[in-house]
Design a protein around this motif. Structure first.
Motif, PDB file in Angstrom:
ATOM      1  N   LEU A  21       2.464   4.940  13.826  1.00 14.85           N
ATOM      2  CA  LEU A  21       2.065   4.362  12.426  1.00 14.85           C
ATOM      3  C   LEU A  21       0.972   4.878  11.680  1.00 14.85           C
ATOM      4  O   LEU A  21       0.925   4.931  10.600  1.00 14.85           O
ATOM      5  CB  LEU A  21       2.215   2.994  12.613  1.00 14.85           C
ATOM      6  CG  LEU A  21       3.476   2.178  12.758  1.00 14.85           C
ATOM      7  CD1 LEU A  21       3.283   0.491  12.620  1.00 14.85           C
ATOM      8  CD2 LEU A  21       4.268   2.399  11.381  1.00 14.85           C
ATOM      9  N   GLU A  24      -0.991   8.843   9.385  1.00 17.40           N
ATOM     10  CA  GLU A  24      -1.454   9.047   7.870  1.00 17.40           C
ATOM     11  C   GLU A  24      -1.940   7.699   7.326  1.00 17.40           C
ATOM     12  O   GLU A  24      -1.340   6.852   7.442  1.00 17.40           O
ATOM     13  CB  GLU A  24      -0.440   9.887   7.188  1.00 17.40           C
ATOM     14  CG  GLU A  24      -0.170  11.297   7.600  1.00 17.40           C
ATOM     15  CD  GLU A  24       1.152  11.722   7.035  1.00 17.40           C
ATOM     16  OE1 GLU A  24       1.143  11.498   5.874  1.00 17.40           O
ATOM     17  OE2 GLU A  24       2.254  11.753   7.795  1.00 17.40           O
ATOM     18  N   PRO A  25      -2.781   7.981   6.063  1.00 12.99           N
ATOM     19  CA  PRO A  25      -2.933   6.561   5.395  1.00 12.99           C
ATOM     20  C   PRO A  25      -1.833   6.406   4.559  1.00 12.99           C
ATOM     21  O   PRO A  25      -0.972   7.243   4.252  1.00 12.99           O
ATOM     22  CB  PRO A  25      -4.339   7.106   4.560  1.00 12.99           C
ATOM     23  CG  PRO A  25      -4.375   8.475   4.304  1.00 12.99           C
ATOM     24  CD  PRO A  25      -3.629   8.877   5.887  1.00 12.99           C
ATOM     25  N   PRO A  26      -1.275   5.158   4.804  1.00 14.28           N
ATOM     26  CA  PRO A  26       0.040   4.901   4.054  1.00 14.28           C
ATOM     27  C   PRO A  26      -0.197   4.904   2.421  1.00 14.28           C
ATOM     28  O   PRO A  26      -0.919   4.756   1.825  1.00 14.28           O
ATOM     29  CB  PRO A  26       0.332   3.594   4.521  1.00 14.28           C
ATOM     30  CG  PRO A  26      -0.917   2.840   4.674  1.00 14.28           C
ATOM     31  CD  PRO A  26      -1.900   4.006   5.137  1.00 14.28           C
ATOM     32  N   LEU A  27       1.002   5.433   1.847  1.00 17.39           N
ATOM     33  CA  LEU A  27       1.503   5.215   0.511  1.00 17.39           C
ATOM     34  C   LEU A  27       1.522   4.020   0.052  1.00 17.39           C
ATOM     35  O   LEU A  27       0.754   3.575  -1.037  1.00 17.39           O
ATOM     36  CB  LEU A  27       2.638   6.142   0.441  1.00 17.39           C
ATOM     37  CG  LEU A  27       3.029   6.472  -1.259  1.00 17.39           C
ATOM     38  CD1 LEU A  27       1.915   7.483  -1.760  1.00 17.39           C
ATOM     39  CD2 LEU A  27       4.406   6.937  -1.379  1.00 17.39           C
ATOM     40  N   ASP A  28       2.086   3.293   0.705  1.00 19.29           N
ATOM     41  CA  ASP A  28       2.150   1.660   0.156  1.00 19.29           C
ATOM     42  C   ASP A  28       1.521   0.897   1.567  1.00 19.29           C
ATOM     43  O   ASP A  28       2.442   0.698   2.277  1.00 19.29           O
ATOM     44  CB  ASP A  28       3.417   1.279  -0.245  1.00 19.29           C
ATOM     45  CG  ASP A  28       3.605  -0.110  -0.838  1.00 19.29           C
ATOM     46  OD1 ASP A  28       3.242  -0.162  -1.907  1.00 19.29           O
ATOM     47  OD2 ASP A  28       3.730  -1.103   0.019  1.00 19.29           O
ATOM     48  N   ARG A  30       1.351  -2.379   1.962  1.00 18.47           N
ATOM     49  CA  ARG A  30       2.401  -3.872   2.267  1.00 18.47           C
ATOM     50  C   ARG A  30       3.610  -3.224   3.256  1.00 18.47           C
ATOM     51  O   ARG A  30       3.848  -3.878   4.062  1.00 18.47           O
ATOM     52  CB  ARG A  30       2.666  -4.506   1.185  1.00 18.47           C
ATOM     53  CG  ARG A  30       3.111  -5.913   1.376  1.00 18.47           C
ATOM     54  CD  ARG A  30       3.177  -6.704   0.268  1.00 18.47           C
ATOM     55  NE  ARG A  30       4.004  -7.875   0.524  1.00 18.47           N
ATOM     56  CZ  ARG A  30       3.809  -8.979   1.092  1.00 18.47           C
ATOM     57  NH1 ARG A  30       2.463  -8.954   1.694  1.00 18.47           N
ATOM     58  NH2 ARG A  30       4.465  -9.858   1.175  1.00 18.47           N
ATOM     59  N   LEU A  31       4.218  -2.237   2.700  1.00 21.43           N
ATOM     60  CA  LEU A  31       5.200  -1.503   3.404  1.00 21.43           C
ATOM     61  C   LEU A  31       4.603  -1.353   4.801  1.00 21.43           C
ATOM     62  O   LEU A  31       5.348  -1.551   5.954  1.00 21.43           O
ATOM     63  CB  LEU A  31       5.766  -0.132   2.964  1.00 21.43           C
ATOM     64  CG  LEU A  31       6.568   0.501   3.597  1.00 21.43           C
ATOM     65  CD1 LEU A  31       8.086  -0.147   3.788  1.00 21.43           C
ATOM     66  CD2 LEU A  31       7.053   2.007   2.893  1.00 21.43           C
ATOM     67  N   ALA A  32       3.778  -0.434   5.115  1.00 19.82           N
ATOM     68  CA  ALA A  32       3.226  -0.213   6.394  1.00 19.82           C
ATOM     69  C   ALA A  32       2.984  -1.593   7.232  1.00 19.82           C
ATOM     70  O   ALA A  32       3.090  -1.481   8.430  1.00 19.82           O
ATOM     71  CB  ALA A  32       1.881   0.721   6.464  1.00 19.82           C
ATOM     72  N   MET A  35       6.252  -2.962   8.560  1.00 23.67           N
ATOM     73  CA  MET A  35       6.664  -2.181   9.701  1.00 23.67           C
ATOM     74  C   MET A  35       6.043  -2.488  10.894  1.00 23.67           C
ATOM     75  O   MET A  35       6.787  -2.691  11.920  1.00 23.67           O
ATOM     76  CB  MET A  35       6.594  -0.470   9.406  1.00 23.67           C
ATOM     77  CG  MET A  35       7.414   0.137   8.190  1.00 23.67           C
ATOM     78  SD  MET A  35       6.702   1.529   7.610  1.00 23.67           S
ATOM     79  CE  MET A  35       7.369   2.675   9.023  1.00 23.67           C
TER      80      MET A  35
ATOM     81  N   MET B 148       8.143   6.623   4.847  1.00 21.10           N
ATOM     82  CA  MET B 148       7.124   5.567   4.630  1.00 21.10           C
ATOM     83  C   MET B 148       5.937   6.416   3.513  1.00 21.10           C
ATOM     84  O   MET B 148       5.654   5.598   2.636  1.00 21.10           O
ATOM     85  CB  MET B 148       6.367   5.160   5.670  1.00 21.10           C
ATOM     86  CG  MET B 148       5.805   5.852   6.509  1.00 21.10           C
ATOM     87  SD  MET B 148       4.894   4.869   7.831  1.00 21.10           S
ATOM     88  CE  MET B 148       3.519   4.079   7.145  1.00 21.10           C
ATOM     89  N   ASN B 149       5.915   7.681   3.636  1.00 17.81           N
ATOM     90  CA  ASN B 149       4.798   8.198   2.802  1.00 17.81           C
ATOM     91  C   ASN B 149       5.366   9.203   1.702  1.00 17.81           C
ATOM     92  O   ASN B 149       4.775   9.915   1.377  1.00 17.81           O
ATOM     93  CB  ASN B 149       3.720   8.929   3.667  1.00 17.81           C
ATOM     94  CG  ASN B 149       2.880   7.861   4.084  1.00 17.81           C
ATOM     95  OD1 ASN B 149       2.546   6.924   3.652  1.00 17.81           O
ATOM     96  ND2 ASN B 149       2.331   8.276   5.414  1.00 17.81           N
ATOM     97  N   GLU B 160       7.023  -3.565  -5.896  1.00 15.14           N
ATOM     98  CA  GLU B 160       5.950  -4.400  -5.807  1.00 15.14           C
ATOM     99  C   GLU B 160       5.261  -4.309  -7.477  1.00 15.14           C
ATOM    100  O   GLU B 160       4.655  -5.352  -7.817  1.00 15.14           O
ATOM    101  CB  GLU B 160       4.512  -3.696  -4.943  1.00 15.14           C
ATOM    102  CG  GLU B 160       5.029  -4.206  -3.526  1.00 15.14           C
ATOM    103  CD  GLU B 160       4.020  -4.073  -2.586  1.00 15.14           C
ATOM    104  OE1 GLU B 160       3.952  -2.466  -2.310  1.00 15.14           O
ATOM    105  OE2 GLU B 160       3.081  -4.623  -2.060  1.00 15.14           O
TER     106      GLU B 160
END
Lengths: 292, 292
Positions: A21, A24-28, A30-32, A35, B148-149, B160
């Motif tokens: 998980l 990578e740093p997540p784009l969003d 809250r989504l991460a 999950m 996710m990304n 959001e």
């Protein structure tokens, strides 16, 4: 040995899931988070454990395939998130915790499931200790098991059978899709990754079918005889909801007899293996005494 | 040449999509029907067309990669089904037809989307005319772009940001995920499948970024200047819904200028290619005159 090894590998799976998980740093954010919430909500980690145990049985080192094993847990988790949605089973709690959509909202829960399913295939493609042709075979195996003629197909049958009893044959088709297919893919993928012979693969496939059936029958039995706190849902809910189960379609006695018979068959299927398959033997026997 | 080749390949994509759906008798007939309903609901088939055109540009035969191309259309279609759900955009119509959940119910629409996403990876693994290592690279490329990304991450940002304006930078991040990532994966996958050099891959990636941006800006322009019947939604709906778009955040003139500039850049990125890339050149120029 069963509980120790199981616990040890559960731990490995959970650590690896977090690593996957956090690649990578997540784009969003809250989504991460959503999950991670469901992925880390506990659970038996049965599918990854089965994949690694199948590789062990073939004489390989099961933990070498931890990455691919985690993909199965991602697929299992996504299916639970979508299954709990108001549009499906509409459940507020799972394993004593609020379901994903109760915390993050229905839309985000749909997306968290979608992202976990997608991540599973990315993760398989990253699996080391194997060659590309074998990995592609695993992609085929798992996408077939998880898709329209496997898990999702079984869920569709479940969705359509809501509120009315279905005959035993339809029930079996539903379970073979809904839970059986992914168990089967877990065991077969472990075998394929470990370079199993055709004979070994056939033996593990036969075991997988017994395992899946035993899991389902004992699930139905637990709905009647289980401890509410341990199974995480009210006892007898299948009967009240008029769900077709092995118990409601036959009887508790008959279901228990069928479970034992199924477990015996699954153990016999492993006759071609030596002590390397002992964990799998114990695992299916454990189905008869499990409390959750 | 543009319209003819486009139409010809659209036809090929549609025939192949049906073939992929009908590989096996379905476990659940209604699930299969609902997948087919959305997959066959028309559409520009832009992502498969881009994959094949990228392979052409590199000097290969684009149609050799029809199978992998179809996987992208399955992913695009699943994302539309989930996006239309009441929990997301809550749309009743798409391309003048009832949305999937309006016909099959919310639960089945969730499952149809799940099954299409899963089928996409199965289909990639079946692609011929290539070697397993290259296919695995395509699995990585597409799972990264769709996940996710990438696409799902962009949809989460969109979800959001509902009901409040977002700054230009956040808008770009959203679109790069929501639509840009899959366009990029289409072009890069076509290049990878066709055995592109690193230089060719970089050129097509740069083109892809321009293409995605041009697509988005012209989408926002069409919301203001378009013909309701052709764009399939009421004109001006972005403004009424207070959505952040290239038009609402700048002006119609400024958006038109930016679109032209972007298209020019994308065409320039193709300078390393000969006439084999003419279709891609026409395709991005077409963005400036498209009516839907």
């Amino acid at each position: 040995m069963l509980k120790e090894l199981w616990k040890e590998r559960q731990q490995l799976v959970e650590e690896q899931l977090v690593r996957e998980l956090e690649q990578e740093p997540p784009l969003d954010a809250r989504l991460a988070e959503s999950m991670r919430y469901s992925l880390m909500a506990g659970g038996k980690r049965l599918r990854p454990i089965l994949l690694m145990a199948a590789a062990d049985a073939v004489g390989a080192k099961g933990t070498d395939y931890l990455t691919a094993a985690c993909a199965l847990e991602m697929i299992h988790t996504y299916s639970l998130i979508h299954d709990d949605l108001p549009a499906m089973d509409n459940d507020d709690y799972r394993r004593g915790k609020l379901t994903n959509h109760k915390v993050y909202g229905d839309g985000m829960a749909v997306l968290a499931g979608d992202a976990l399913l997608t991540l599973a295939f990315k993760v398989i493609a990253r699996q080391k200790h194997t060659d590309p042709a074998t990995l592609l075979r695993v992609v085929q195996e798992i996408s077939t098991a998880a898709g329209m003629n496997g898990m999702v197909g079984g869920q569709a049958i479940d969705l359509e059978s809501e509120g009315h009893r279905i005959p035993m044959q339809e029930l079996q088709k539903m379970h073979m899709g809904k839970t059986g297919a992914l168990f089967r893919a877990a065991l077969r993928s472990g075998a394929i990754l470990a370079g199993a012979t055709e004979g070994q693969l056939a033996a593990l496939t036969s075991y997988a079918e017994g395992f899946g059936l035993a899991f389902q029958i004992t699930d139905d039995i637990l709905d009647v005889t289980g401890d509410e706190k341990l199974i995480g849902k009210p006892v007898g809910s299948d009967i009240r909801n008029e769900k077709s189960t092995y118990v409601t379609l036959t009887s508790l006695d008959e279901a228990e007899r069928l479970a034992e018979e199924t477990v015996d068959k699954a153990v016999k299927a492993l006759a071609v293996f030596g002590p390397e398959a002992d964990f799998l033997r114990q695992l299916v026997r454990y189905m008869l005494e499990r409390k959750n």
